[in-house]
Design an enzyme around this catalytic site. Structure first.
Site, mmCIF file in Angstrom:
data_model
loop_
_atom_site.group_PDB
_atom_site.id
_atom_site.type_symbol
_atom_site.label_atom_id
_atom_site.label_comp_id
_atom_site.label_asym_id
_atom_site.label_seq_id
_atom_site.Cartn_x
_atom_site.Cartn_y
_atom_site.Cartn_z
ATOM 1 N N SER A 63 -34.292 -29.865 -18.139
ATOM 2 C CA SER A 63 -32.970 -29.628 -17.552
ATOM 3 C C SER A 63 -32.135 -30.883 -17.344
ATOM 4 O O SER A 63 -30.929 -30.789 -17.141
ATOM 5 C CB SER A 63 -33.121 -28.911 -16.201
ATOM 6 O OG SER A 63 -33.916 -29.670 -15.306
ATOM 7 N N ASP A 355 -27.727 -31.087 -6.904
ATOM 8 C CA ASP A 355 -28.501 -30.082 -6.185
ATOM 9 C C ASP A 355 -29.766 -30.768 -5.682
ATOM 10 O O ASP A 355 -29.818 -31.999 -5.631
ATOM 11 C CB ASP A 355 -28.777 -28.848 -7.062
ATOM 12 C CG ASP A 355 -29.544 -29.192 -8.350
ATOM 13 O OD1 ASP A 355 -30.184 -30.256 -8.412
ATOM 14 O OD2 ASP A 355 -29.491 -28.382 -9.295
ATOM 15 N N HIS A 358 -31.389 -32.364 -9.359
ATOM 16 C CA HIS A 358 -30.674 -33.019 -10.455
ATOM 17 C C HIS A 358 -29.575 -33.946 -9.934
ATOM 18 O O HIS A 358 -28.827 -33.568 -9.032
ATOM 19 C CB HIS A 358 -30.044 -31.973 -11.375
ATOM 20 C CG HIS A 358 -31.023 -30.969 -11.898
ATOM 21 N ND1 HIS A 358 -31.201 -29.740 -11.307
ATOM 22 C CD2 HIS A 358 -31.883 -31.024 -12.959
ATOM 23 C CE1 HIS A 358 -32.135 -29.061 -11.982
ATOM 24 N NE2 HIS A 358 -32.555 -29.822 -12.978
#
Length: 380
Positions: A63, A355, A358
């Site tokens: 991600s 968040d 990340h």
């Protein structure tokens, strides 16, 4: 700095003098702002050595670099194609990037002057011409360990390799075999994985703890990483950047889960990351010796991110132990959404993390600039 508030009202002896001074102030501010903008733009663009060129950028992994490959994968919770993700991208539209704006994939191709955004390979709007300059094949939630992707319900690295073979086939149909082979060999390839293996598969769920201790599990990860690089080489890739794992114990969610009442960094996860990184560095050296005409580059992101966390004021950050989204201590993917009551912070440029897992676009920019400045010449 470059805002109307910079122009201050002054006491003047006459209206004419006051108007003149105001225009001088405005002209000076606009001139200075233009110089700053030009300087920042120049700093972001990377100059390649000699006659070197990069035809495309192709990125595998998780991600950190995924730009939307999980958007239509409804088997997984590892998606981010909804607000407030992407609020600082053009139009404020969520695209499946796990941040408030651009992610390293985008920042790399932008700095190289290839294109502004690096599209996801599985994006249904992807155009044939997009394939010529590269794509992201990474999937949020993946890792070196196949079990990591299996549990997350996303494409494993072996699945990503299959997608890469499909990409090559499509590229040959568009550009012809000779040009396609040149594009692949002249591309920069990045592999970004390992974080989910350590944080999720080993420590959070404990799925591998009965079978492996930390040293043997990092050996398992290393074996999969090495095989993946060799497989890429076998498909014609010659320039491969392998990013190490970050100080995962210091991301907000891991502080919450394992950092105690004070939410300090979880040193067990950081130590596991460091152990894997030391093994990965040695393996990359061996791969360089044994893969003819290759440039396999070990890229350190552990220390640059840790420096942002330990010395935030040096970079203009204020908050390092919470993300901007929600309470900042646990929200990630589905929990970071538009209806959660805490909303988002008022100024994400002050936060290292978007968040609980990340970084923000601003943090990514600093890290990517460091990576390109330090490592770009090793690819040529």
């Amino acid at each position: 700095m470059c805002s109307p508030q910079w122009v201050r009202q002054r006491q003047c002896s006459s209206n004419t003098i006051c108007i003149f001074i105001s225009y001088v102030n405005i002209f000076f501010v606009l001139f200075l702002c233009n110089i700053i903008n030009i300087t920042e733009a120049a700093a972001a663009r990377i100059t390649l050595p000699g006659n070197a060129s990069v035809s495309a950028v192709i990125i595998f992994g998780d991600s950190i670099v995924d730009t939307g490959n999980n958007n239509n994968n409804f088997k997984t919770l590892a998606r981010s194609n909804f607000p407030p993700y992407g609020k600082d991208l053009k139009g404020g539209m969520p695209t499946g990037r796990y941040s408030n704006g651009k992610v390293p994939s985008d920042l790399i191709v932008e700095a190289l002057g290839i294109k502004e955004l690096l599209p996801a390979y599985l994006d249904p709007t992807l155009q044939p011409k997009d394939l010529l300059t590269g794509v992201v094949i990474a999937a949020g939630g993946a890792g070196y360990d196949p079990l990591t992707a299996q549990v997350a319900g996303v494409a494993s690295l072996s699945d990503q390799l299959k997608q890469f073979k499909e990409y090559i086939k499509k590229l040959k149909a568009i550009a012809g075999e000779e040009r396609a082979n040149f594009i692949i060999s002249n591309s920069l390839i990045f592999v970004v994985a390992g974080t989910n293996d350590i944080s999720n598969t080993y420590f959070l769920t404990g799925l591998r703890k009965l079978e492996y201790d930390v040293p043997s599990y990092t050996d398992l990860m290393l074996n999969y990483a090495s095989v993946f690089v060799k497989d890429l080489y076998g498909l014609g890739v010659r320039r491969i950047g392998v990013l190490n794992t970050p100080p995962i114990g210091c991301v907000p969610s891991q502080r919450t889960v394992a950092g105690g009442v004070l939410r300090e960094c979880d040193e067990k996860q950081n130590q596991a990351s460091q152990l894997f990184n030391s093994k990965l560095s040695a393996e990359v050296d061996d791969l360089n010796k044994n893969l003819p005409n290759s440039r396999v580059v070990y890229i350190d992101i552990y220390n640059p991110l840790l420096d942002l966390i330990n010395n935030p004021s040096k970079y203009g950050f204020e908050v390092v132990n919470k993300g901007c989204c929600g309470t900042g201590i646990i929200e990630v993917t589905k929990l970071c959404n538009q209806i959660q009551p805490a909303g988002t912070c008022s100024d994400d440029s002050k936060y290292v993390f978007w968040d609980s897992y990340h970084p923000t676009e601003r943090a990514y920019k600093i890290i990517v600039q460091h990576i390109l400045d330090k490592y770009i010449n090793f690819f040529f």
